[in-house]
Design an enzyme around this catalytic site. Structure first.
Site, PDB file in Angstrom:
ATOM      1  N   ASP A  70      62.906 102.106  84.003  1.00  0.00           N
ATOM      2  CA  ASP A  70      61.916 102.618  84.950  1.00  0.00           C
ATOM      3  C   ASP A  70      60.641 102.881  84.168  1.00  0.00           C
ATOM      4  O   ASP A  70      60.690 103.244  82.990  1.00  0.00           O
ATOM      5  CB  ASP A  70      62.409 103.913  85.599  1.00  0.00           C
ATOM      6  CG  ASP A  70      63.585 103.704  86.543  1.00  0.00           C
ATOM      7  OD1 ASP A  70      63.643 102.645  87.187  1.00  0.00           O
ATOM      8  OD2 ASP A  70      64.436 104.599  86.644  1.00  0.00           O
ATOM      9  N   ASP A 125      62.803  99.319  92.754  1.00  0.00           N
ATOM     10  CA  ASP A 125      62.848 100.530  93.577  1.00  0.00           C
ATOM     11  C   ASP A 125      61.813 100.470  94.699  1.00  0.00           C
ATOM     12  O   ASP A 125      62.075 100.917  95.820  1.00  0.00           O
ATOM     13  CB  ASP A 125      62.607 101.773  92.719  1.00  0.00           C
ATOM     14  CG  ASP A 125      63.661 101.956  91.647  1.00  0.00           C
ATOM     15  OD1 ASP A 125      64.808 101.508  91.832  1.00  0.00           O
ATOM     16  OD2 ASP A 125      63.328 102.562  90.607  1.00  0.00           O
TER      17      ASP A 125
END
Length: 165
Positions: free
Chosen positions: A121, A139
């Site tokens: 991330d 995401d």
């Protein structure tokens, strides 16, 4: 079937590819570095490896349990979901919504498989003390797909989709 193939080529494959590419760039340019902030701190690029689900949910479970849930079971669900959207007759809007969710899921699953159960991330949004969890392109695709699903499931959304053909 032609529209499904076209949407796979225009939505699914580019999103999975973009997710993969941006995660590789995050490893190269962000890992071990201080976060880069933009727009007066609203947007940051920061490296993070997540062993859990969204917001690190389940990150502290034992490794074998995390593998069973986040790699094996998620993989089974994603393959089942892909088969479902390919086989079930549906309009282009609902098919695209399914592809958005699946592309994000497969992007993170692929990352988990290559990265010893971890997902890279690297994006963070913040307004004052309010901030998101660190996230990635996969995401974003999942969240857009979920918003589309909520819209398409609403009475107003169904009416709008039926009006458009």
């Amino acid at each position: 079937m032609k529209h499904k193939l076209l949407l796979i080529l225009l939505v699914f494959l580019p999103l999975v590819g973009c997710d993969r590419y941006t995660k590789q760039q995050a490893v190269i340019f962000l890992k071990g570095q201080e976060p880069l902030t933009f727009l007066n701190g609203f947007f940051s690029l920061t490296y993070h490896e997540n062993t859990g689900a969204m917001l690190s949910l389940g990150a502290y479970l034992p490794e074998n349990i995390r593998f069973m849930i986040f790699t094996f079971l998620v993989g089974v669900v994603l393959v089942g979901g892909l088969i479902y959207v390919l086989v079930k007759p549906m309009n282009k809007v609902n098919f695209t919504i399914g592809l958005l969710i699946l592309s994000g899921g497969f992007g993170n699953l692929y990352d988990r498989a290559l990265n010893d159960g971890r997902v890279v991330d690297f994006m963070l949004l913040q307004i004052g003390s309010l901030k998101t969890g660190v996230f990635n392109v996969a995401d974003v695709a999942i969240m857009i797909g979920l918003c589309g699903f909520i819209f398409a499931s609403s009475k107003w959304g169904r009416q709008r989709i039926n009006q458009s053909g």
